[in-house]
Design a protein around this motif. Structure first.
Motif: not given
Length: 158
Positions: A74-92
């Motif tokens: 929607v904002f970049l008007d293209t597609a692509g692929v994830t190459y890095e995902l860093n998730t922090k879990f704060r609360k259940p």
């Protein structure tokens, strides 16, 4: 908020775990544009639990990865692929608290890499997890040719 259309929904063979409305095992996420953010409101079914009444961390990460792709659409008007995902879990995330909200926005883009921030809130609007998603963005003509990207207008069509 503007409800976004899923232009891939009628595409033959489309079965995205994150956003296909017809994948019976998937998340069936729906998205809205709200200013500079993409937003998803989602009901966490019990079969997506890890521990009793806790939304599985892999599902949380998947949701933030999925919404990041919609930021790119929607904002970049293209597609692509994830190459890095860093998730922090704060609360259940307690499934019993109801509707989960996921919000994502573009932080920056340098050449063909977009950095996207995604945040997941439980039914009581507590921030429970957050991800930084680095997305490899394709040139628009390659996104159209190789990933069947229909253009951002197709997502905004009512």
């Amino acid at each position: 908020m503007i409800k976004l259309n899923n232009p891939y929904a009628d595409f033959e063979g489309y079965n995205c775990f994150g956003c296909s409305p017809t994948n019976p095992y998937g998340l069936q996420m729906e998205f809205f544009k709200n200013g500079d953010e993409i937003v998803c409101k989602w009901n966490p079914y019990e079969h997506f639990q890890g521990f009793h009444d806790i939304l599985h961390g892999g599902i949380q990460s998947t949701m933030m990865d999925e919404i990041a792709s919609w930021v790119v659409f929607v904002f970049l008007d293209t597609a692509g692929v994830t190459y890095e995902l860093n998730t922090k879990f704060r609360k259940p995330v307690q499934v019993s608290r109801g509707i989960v909200t996921v919000r994502a926005k573009l932080v920056r883009q340098e050449k063909r890499v977009a950095e996207i921030e995604a945040r997941l809130y439980d039914g009581a609007e507590n921030l429970c997890s957050e991800s930084r998603v680095n997305y490899f963005v394709l040139p628009r003509d390659k996104a159209i040719g190789e990933m069947h990207f229909p253009g951002k207008e197709a997502f905004l069509k009512q």
